[in-house]
Design a protein around this motif. Structure first.
Motif, PDB file in Angstrom:
ATOM      1  N   THR A 198       0.858  -1.188   0.000  1.00 40.29           N
ATOM      2  CA  THR A 198       0.000   0.000   0.000  1.00 40.29           C
ATOM      3  C   THR A 198       0.893   1.236   0.000  1.00 40.29           C
ATOM      4  O   THR A 198       1.849   1.316   0.774  1.00 40.29           O
ATOM      5  CB  THR A 198      -0.907   0.021   1.242  1.00 40.29           C
ATOM      6  N   HIS A 220      -3.630   1.124   8.260  1.00 41.83           N
ATOM      7  CA  HIS A 220      -2.880  -0.062   7.830  1.00 41.83           C
ATOM      8  C   HIS A 220      -2.676  -1.022   9.000  1.00 41.83           C
ATOM      9  O   HIS A 220      -2.776  -2.257   8.842  1.00 41.83           O
ATOM     10  CB  HIS A 220      -1.531   0.377   7.244  1.00 41.83           C
ATOM     11  N   ALA A 223      -5.829  -2.848   9.654  1.00 41.63           N
ATOM     12  CA  ALA A 223      -6.121  -3.812   8.593  1.00 41.63           C
ATOM     13  C   ALA A 223      -5.260  -5.058   8.694  1.00 41.63           C
ATOM     14  O   ALA A 223      -5.748  -6.184   8.545  1.00 41.63           O
ATOM     15  CB  ALA A 223      -5.930  -3.150   7.229  1.00 41.63           C
ATOM     16  N   HIS A 230       2.419  -7.574   4.342  1.00 35.90           N
ATOM     17  CA  HIS A 230       1.574  -6.422   4.024  1.00 35.90           C
ATOM     18  C   HIS A 230       2.382  -5.171   4.387  1.00 35.90           C
ATOM     19  O   HIS A 230       2.561  -4.875   5.574  1.00 35.90           O
ATOM     20  CB  HIS A 230       0.265  -6.459   4.795  1.00 35.90           C
ATOM     21  N   LEU A 232       3.306  -1.065   4.125  1.00 36.29           N
ATOM     22  CA  LEU A 232       2.881   0.312   3.871  1.00 36.29           C
ATOM     23  C   LEU A 232       4.121   1.129   3.529  1.00 36.29           C
ATOM     24  O   LEU A 232       5.064   1.202   4.320  1.00 36.29           O
ATOM     25  CB  LEU A 232       2.191   0.916   5.098  1.00 36.29           C
ATOM     26  N   ALA A 280      -1.999  -0.699  -4.101  1.00 40.72           N
ATOM     27  CA  ALA A 280      -3.097   0.226  -3.809  1.00 40.72           C
ATOM     28  C   ALA A 280      -2.510   1.542  -3.312  1.00 40.72           C
ATOM     29  O   ALA A 280      -1.398   1.579  -2.759  1.00 40.72           O
ATOM     30  CB  ALA A 280      -4.041  -0.354  -2.753  1.00 40.72           C
ATOM     31  N   LEU A 282      -3.329   4.732  -0.728  1.00 40.14           N
ATOM     32  CA  LEU A 282      -4.128   5.130   0.430  1.00 40.14           C
ATOM     33  C   LEU A 282      -3.955   6.622   0.649  1.00 40.14           C
ATOM     34  O   LEU A 282      -2.825   7.104   0.794  1.00 40.14           O
ATOM     35  CB  LEU A 282      -3.681   4.348   1.669  1.00 40.14           C
ATOM     36  N   VAL A 305      -7.868   4.050  -2.269  1.00 38.09           N
ATOM     37  CA  VAL A 305      -8.686   4.139  -1.060  1.00 38.09           C
ATOM     38  C   VAL A 305      -8.474   5.544  -0.530  1.00 38.09           C
ATOM     39  O   VAL A 305      -7.381   5.880  -0.073  1.00 38.09           O
ATOM     40  CB  VAL A 305      -8.265   3.081  -0.013  1.00 38.09           C
ATOM     41  N   LEU A 357      -8.977  -1.829   2.644  1.00 37.81           N
ATOM     42  CA  LEU A 357      -7.669  -2.420   2.362  1.00 37.81           C
ATOM     43  C   LEU A 357      -7.708  -3.930   2.483  1.00 37.81           C
ATOM     44  O   LEU A 357      -7.122  -4.653   1.660  1.00 37.81           O
ATOM     45  CB  LEU A 357      -6.622  -1.836   3.317  1.00 37.81           C
ATOM     46  N   ARG A 358      -8.403  -4.439   3.493  1.00 40.27           N
ATOM     47  CA  ARG A 358      -8.489  -5.900   3.660  1.00 40.27           C
ATOM     48  C   ARG A 358      -9.215  -6.540   2.478  1.00 40.27           C
ATOM     49  O   ARG A 358      -8.802  -7.598   1.984  1.00 40.27           O
ATOM     50  CB  ARG A 358      -9.205  -6.245   4.973  1.00 40.27           C
ATOM     51  N   ARG A 367      -7.436  -5.880  -7.097  1.00 40.32           N
ATOM     52  CA  ARG A 367      -6.108  -5.261  -7.123  1.00 40.32           C
ATOM     53  C   ARG A 367      -5.719  -4.744  -8.505  1.00 40.32           C
ATOM     54  O   ARG A 367      -4.754  -3.991  -8.626  1.00 40.32           O
ATOM     55  CB  ARG A 367      -5.056  -6.253  -6.619  1.00 40.32           C
TER      56      ARG A 367
END
Length: 388
Positions: A198, A220, A223, A230, A232, A280, A282, A305, A357-358, A367
């Motif tokens: 993200t 984040h 999530a 995962h 960020l 993604a 954010l 998002v 996000l999830r 995605r």
């Protein structure tokens, strides 16, 4: 001279700002009345040499005009208006023409003063303005008197700038360049291939309270916790000029093992590559005048998002767009760029952002939405040059 500088530095920021803008408005050349008819040649004056969002927007404006066949002169105001290092002195040919001055309202008289009476005389002056709140501050009043028309990028900004007795305001969206990623890949940015990445992108000098990276870090964490797969990525620059607020953001990022910070002004193609390497975007902003990063990720075919309020709502529609709910709160900004508690900006719903996000991370189809290309503006119509 040193005594004057010492006294000046001790004045409150608001008093310095008011004194500067009052003096420049008094000394600036007066624009022609009545307004001259639309005419060529075109000159764009603005922060061509600045690494800020306004600098990027100035360069986009000039490039977009050229893409539509206009010959465009450039006058760099970065140095004269103290927005970065000085470049060549701004030069504008004398005589009729149209001068697009890409500086905000309170700076417009200062810009005209820097350009000079010879450059301003006889020209149609269009102020190209950006703002991020529902109202503009009172010190923008000087700008309304220093232009014949105003261009803004979104309906949100237009609503803030329209006045019954003011110049006409036209919504002229910014053109977006075609994505041109460099050859850099995830490993070049230190990102694992199998992770869900993200991305958050912002200029730290713009206003940390407005860009709201702390909310992004928290969303984040809600999530994905500290899950190593995962990641960020916080891409920013200008943190050395962001004051104590950046310390708080840096500490929050350091407390999470799956948060990475890239603090550097990347070449444009490398930034495209980082965006293309992400899954993604954010943006839990409290306010946006336009939202370039959001539009660019949509072009790349990546989900966004983002807070469903302010300028980005003009175009943030379609597959891959996840608008986050919000409520309005007083606009308080420790960096004082947008400190207007009498007006409001948005507080995004962090739990809703975490849930979005999830969902995206769990569904491969979400995605990779289809790319969304925004329509370019019709500059000839905006300039009222249809008869030329």
């Amino acid at each position: 001279m040193s005594l004057l500088r010492s006294v000046w530095s001790r004045l409150p920021r608001g008093a310095r700002r008011e004194a500067l803008f009052t003096l420049t408005a008094a000394l600036a050349p007066r624009i022609a009345r009545p307004a001259p008819p639309p005419s060529l040649p075109l000159t764009v004056a603005g922060y061509f040499g600045a690494t800020t969002g306004l600098g990027a927007a100035t360069r986009r404006l000039a490039a977009g005009l050229r893409d539509q066949g206009f010959e465009v002169g450039e006058a760099d105001l970065t140095g004269p208006l103290r927005q970065g290092p000085a470049g060549p002195p701004p030069a504008v040919p004398a005589g009729p023409g149209t001068l697009l001055v890409h500086v905000n309202g309170p700076m417009l008289p200062w810009a005209l003063l820097s350009l000079g009476r010879r450059a301003v005389s006889g020209k149609r002056i269009i102020g190209v303005w950006n703002w991020e709140l529902p109202q503009v501050p009172r010190d923008w009043d000087r700008g309304f008197a220093a232009c014949h028309a105003i261009w803004v990028g979104t309906e949100f900004v237009a609503a803030a700038c329209r006045r019954r007795d003011g110049p006409p305001v036209r919504v002229v969206p910014y053109p977006l360049p075609r994505p041109t990623p460099s050859a850099l890949r995830r490993q070049d940015f230190g990102l694992p291939e199998g992770a869900f990445v993200t991305l958050v992108v912002f200029d730290a000098t713009s206003s940390l309270a407005r860009k709201n990276p702390l909310a992004a870090i928290e969303a984040h964490a809600r999530a994905f916790g500290d899950a190593y797969n995962h990641i960020l990525v916080i891409k920013t620059h200008g943190t050395s000029n962001a004051g104590s607020g950046w310390v708080q953001v840096a500490e929050a990022a350091a407390a999470r093992p799956n948060v990475r910070v890239i603090d550097a002004a990347l070449p444009r193609n490398d930034l495209w590559a980082l965006m293309a390497s992400s899954d993604a975007l954010l943006s839990l902003h409290r306010a946006e005048g336009f939202g370039f990063a959001i539009a660019e990720m949509m072009e790349l075919g990546r989900p966004v998002v983002a807070t469903g309020w302010s300028g980005n709502t003009d175009f943030m529609r379609g597959p891959g767009c996840h608008a986050i709910g919000w409520h309005l709160v007083p606009a308080r900004d420790p960096q004082e760029t947008y400190d207007m508690p009498a007006t409001c900006w948005a507080e995004p719903d962090i739990d809703e952002a975490a849930a979005a996000l999830r969902r995206i991370a769990a569904d491969p189809a979400l995605r990779r939405p289809p790319p969304i290309r925004l329509s370019p503006p019709d500059y000839r119509q905006a300039l009222e040059l249809t008869g030329y």
